[in-house]
Design a protein around this motif. Sequence first.
Motif, PDB file in Angstrom:
ATOM      1  N   ARG A 141       0.812  -1.220   0.000  1.00 19.34           N
ATOM      2  CA  ARG A 141       0.000   0.000   0.000  1.00 19.34           C
ATOM      3  C   ARG A 141       0.844   1.267   0.000  1.00 19.34           C
ATOM      4  NH1 ARG A 141      -3.398  -1.711   5.197  1.00 19.34           N
ATOM      5  NH2 ARG A 141      -1.316  -2.481   5.658  1.00 19.34           N
ATOM      6  N   TYR A 142       2.100   1.184   0.426  1.00 17.70           N
ATOM      7  CA  TYR A 142       2.872   2.407   0.674  1.00 17.70           C
ATOM      8  C   TYR A 142       3.877   2.692  -0.442  1.00 17.70           C
ATOM      9  CZ  TYR A 142       0.625   1.238   5.047  1.00 17.70           C
ATOM     10  OH  TYR A 142      -0.319   0.900   5.973  1.00 17.70           O
ATOM     11  N   ASP A 143       4.905   1.876  -0.546  1.00 17.07           N
ATOM     12  CA  ASP A 143       5.852   1.985  -1.662  1.00 17.07           C
ATOM     13  C   ASP A 143       5.660   0.744  -2.522  1.00 17.07           C
ATOM     14  OD1 ASP A 143       6.686   4.040  -0.072  1.00 17.07           O
ATOM     15  OD2 ASP A 143       8.728   3.312   0.239  1.00 17.07           O
ATOM     16  N   TYR A 144       5.661   0.886  -3.840  1.00 14.75           N
ATOM     17  CA  TYR A 144       5.445  -0.297  -4.678  1.00 14.75           C
ATOM     18  C   TYR A 144       5.887  -0.053  -6.112  1.00 14.75           C
ATOM     19  CZ  TYR A 144       1.274   2.262  -6.218  1.00 14.75           C
ATOM     20  OH  TYR A 144       0.427   3.214  -6.713  1.00 14.75           O
ATOM     21  N   VAL A 145       6.043  -1.160  -6.826  1.00 14.38           N
ATOM     22  CA  VAL A 145       6.251  -1.148  -8.272  1.00 14.38           C
ATOM     23  C   VAL A 145       5.036  -1.827  -8.892  1.00 14.38           C
ATOM     24  CG1 VAL A 145       7.677  -1.962 -10.179  1.00 14.38           C
ATOM     25  CG2 VAL A 145       8.764  -1.296  -8.043  1.00 14.38           C
ATOM     26  N   ALA A 146       4.396  -1.193  -9.863  1.00 18.21           N
ATOM     27  CA  ALA A 146       3.276  -1.804 -10.589  1.00 18.21           C
ATOM     28  C   ALA A 146       3.667  -1.899 -12.060  1.00 18.21           C
ATOM     29  CB  ALA A 146       2.008  -0.981 -10.423  1.00 18.21           C
ATOM     30  N   VAL A 147       3.346  -3.034 -12.685  1.00 19.12           N
ATOM     31  CA  VAL A 147       3.669  -3.242 -14.099  1.00 19.12           C
ATOM     32  C   VAL A 147       2.367  -3.458 -14.862  1.00 19.12           C
ATOM     33  CG1 VAL A 147       4.967  -4.634 -15.756  1.00 19.12           C
ATOM     34  CG2 VAL A 147       5.882  -4.282 -13.455  1.00 19.12           C
ATOM     35  N   PHE A 148       2.216  -2.745 -15.986  1.00 17.94           N
ATOM     36  CA  PHE A 148       0.986  -2.783 -16.766  1.00 17.94           C
ATOM     37  C   PHE A 148       1.275  -3.185 -18.211  1.00 17.94           C
ATOM     38  CE2 PHE A 148       0.635   0.363 -13.473  1.00 17.94           C
ATOM     39  CZ  PHE A 148      -0.661   0.264 -12.990  1.00 17.94           C
ATOM     40  N   LEU A 192       4.870  -1.789 -22.522  1.00 17.64           N
ATOM     41  CA  LEU A 192       4.861  -2.134 -21.104  1.00 17.64           C
ATOM     42  C   LEU A 192       5.063  -0.844 -20.316  1.00 17.64           C
ATOM     43  CD1 LEU A 192       4.619  -4.954 -19.816  1.00 17.64           C
ATOM     44  CD2 LEU A 192       7.109  -4.998 -19.622  1.00 17.64           C
ATOM     45  N   LEU A 193       4.355  -0.708 -19.214  1.00 13.09           N
ATOM     46  CA  LEU A 193       4.486   0.479 -18.385  1.00 13.09           C
ATOM     47  C   LEU A 193       4.894   0.048 -16.975  1.00 13.09           C
ATOM     48  CD1 LEU A 193       3.780   3.499 -19.104  1.00 13.09           C
ATOM     49  CD2 LEU A 193       1.811   3.210 -17.633  1.00 13.09           C
ATOM     50  N   ILE A 194       5.925   0.680 -16.423  1.00 16.52           N
ATOM     51  CA  ILE A 194       6.391   0.366 -15.072  1.00 16.52           C
ATOM     52  C   ILE A 194       6.225   1.623 -14.232  1.00 16.52           C
ATOM     53  CG2 ILE A 194       8.343  -0.402 -13.664  1.00 16.52           C
ATOM     54  CD1 ILE A 194       9.468  -1.374 -16.539  1.00 16.52           C
ATOM     55  N   GLN A 195       5.505   1.506 -13.137  1.00 13.35           N
ATOM     56  CA  GLN A 195       5.265   2.657 -12.260  1.00 13.35           C
ATOM     57  C   GLN A 195       5.882   2.361 -10.894  1.00 13.35           C
ATOM     58  OE1 GLN A 195       1.330   3.171 -10.591  1.00 13.35           O
ATOM     59  NE2 GLN A 195       1.385   5.370 -10.931  1.00 13.35           N
ATOM     60  N   PHE A 196       6.689   3.285 -10.389  1.00 11.94           N
ATOM     61  CA  PHE A 196       7.254   3.164  -9.041  1.00 11.94           C
ATOM     62  C   PHE A 196       6.757   4.335  -8.216  1.00 11.94           C
ATOM     63  CE2 PHE A 196      10.711   4.639  -6.149  1.00 11.94           C
ATOM     64  CZ  PHE A 196      10.546   3.651  -5.180  1.00 11.94           C
ATOM     65  N   LEU A 197       6.272   4.047  -7.009  1.00 11.16           N
ATOM     66  CA  LEU A 197       5.765   5.105  -6.146  1.00 11.16           C
ATOM     67  C   LEU A 197       6.279   4.902  -4.729  1.00 11.16           C
ATOM     68  CD1 LEU A 197       2.374   6.788  -6.133  1.00 11.16           C
ATOM     69  CD2 LEU A 197       3.160   5.832  -3.989  1.00 11.16           C
TER      70      LEU A 197
END
Length: 416
Positions: free
Chosen positions: A209-216, A246-251
Motif C-alpha cells: 500500500r505504501y511503496d510499490y512497483v506496478a507493471v501494466f 509495457l508500463l512500469i510505475q514506481f511510487l
Amino acid sequence: MRGAGAWAPLCLLLVAAAQHSRPQLSERPVFTCGGILTGESGFIGSEGFPGVYPPNSKCTWKITVPEGKVVVLNFRFIDLESDNLCRYDFVDVYNGHANGQRIGRFCGTFRPGALVSSSNKMMVQMISDANTAGNGFMAMFSAAEPNERGDQYCGGLLERPSGSFKTPNWPDRDYPAGVTCVWHIVAPKNQLIELKFEKFDVERDNYCRYDYVAVFNGGEINDAERIGKYCGDSPPAPIVSETNELLIQFLSDLSLTADGFIGHYKFRPKKLPTTTALPVTTTFPVSTTSLKPTVALCQQKCRRSGTLESNYCSSNFVLAGTVITTIPRGGSLHATVSIINIYKEGNLAIQQAGKNMSAKVLVVCKQCPLLRRGLNYIIMGQVGEDGRGKIMPNSFIMMFKTKNQKLLDALKNKRC
C-alpha cells in the motif's frame, strides 16, 4: 471554514511563486482555467487558486519546454475533494498533448513526487464535479535533460532493444520519499518485452500500500491491464508483455524508504518455441482448451448453494462492501469494491488510501452473480494468484444489510 492561520504558509508560497516567475512584480499570479505554456519553467494552478475552485469544470494546460528536453512537474500544493479512487475531483497528468499515456491521477491533499514526461510536452487536466471541496492545486514545471538523474528525476520513454531502469540514488543510497517514476517501454509492433528485476528492495507491506512497483500491459495506466504490484525484498518473477508496450510505475510515500531496485528489459519476437515459459499475468488466462468449460459454466443457471454460515468456512475471503466500479471485459466483469468491513481476508489484495480500503474482484461470468454499481453486498469467494477475488456462479453473494452484522461478527470469531 478554514482558520486564518492555515493561509499563512499558502500566502508565503504564492509570494515565492510570483517572485520566481516574475522577479520585477510583487503581485501574485492569477490562475485561469487551462492554457498554453511554453519556456524553461513556469507555474500552473487551478482556476482562482488559492480560492475554492469552481464546480463542473474541465481545465486543460498544455506545457511545452525546449526541444530535446523533458518536462518535470512538481506539485507545490494540492487540496481537492478526497476519494480513494479520485472519482469526483482530480488532476490527470499525461505524456504529450494528445493521446499520451497517463502518468498519474491525483486528488485529496497527498503531494506526489516529481513527475517526468518522456518528451518535451506534457498535458495537465483538472476535472471537478457538482460539489467542490478544497482550494485546488498549484504546480511548477521546468525543463530537464532527458538523462538527468538526481533525487527527483526518474522514468521516461525506453525504445532501445534492451536497457535498464532503476530507482533514484541506486546503488549509492536509499530511494527518496515522495517520488513517482513511470517508465514506458515501447518495442516494434511485431515484438514483445521481457522484463527481469536483478535487485529488489522496496518497503514491505502485505498489500504493497505504501511503496510499490506496478507493471501494466500497454501504455495507459489501467488497473484492468495490471500484471502485478510488487514490494518487499524478493524480486518479482520474470515478466513477458502481451503486446509491444509495457508500463512500469514506481511510487514511494512520505515515510520509510529502502534500497530500491534495478531492472533490465529486452525485446523478443512474438513467436518462440513452445518450451518458453508463459508470461506472468494477473488476468485469469483462458486457453482454447478451457474456453468451452467456461462458456458452459456461464450458460448454467446462476444459483448460490448453501447458507451464509456454510460458505463462510469454504471461502478464501469474506467481506461486506459497496461496488464502486464495474468494467466488462469479454464475458467477465472486473469490479472494485469499497470495503465496509472485512471478516476473512485470506490472500485478498487490499488497497488502502487513508482510511478507505478497496479490493478488486473478477466475476468470471459477468451476470452470474450480478453485481450492480452503488449497491452493498456480502461477497464470499476464492482468491487468484494475483490477489484478486474470483467470483464463480455458485459463489455466495447477497445484499448486505445492517442486521447481517451480528451473524458475520459471530462467524468471524468462530474457528472453521
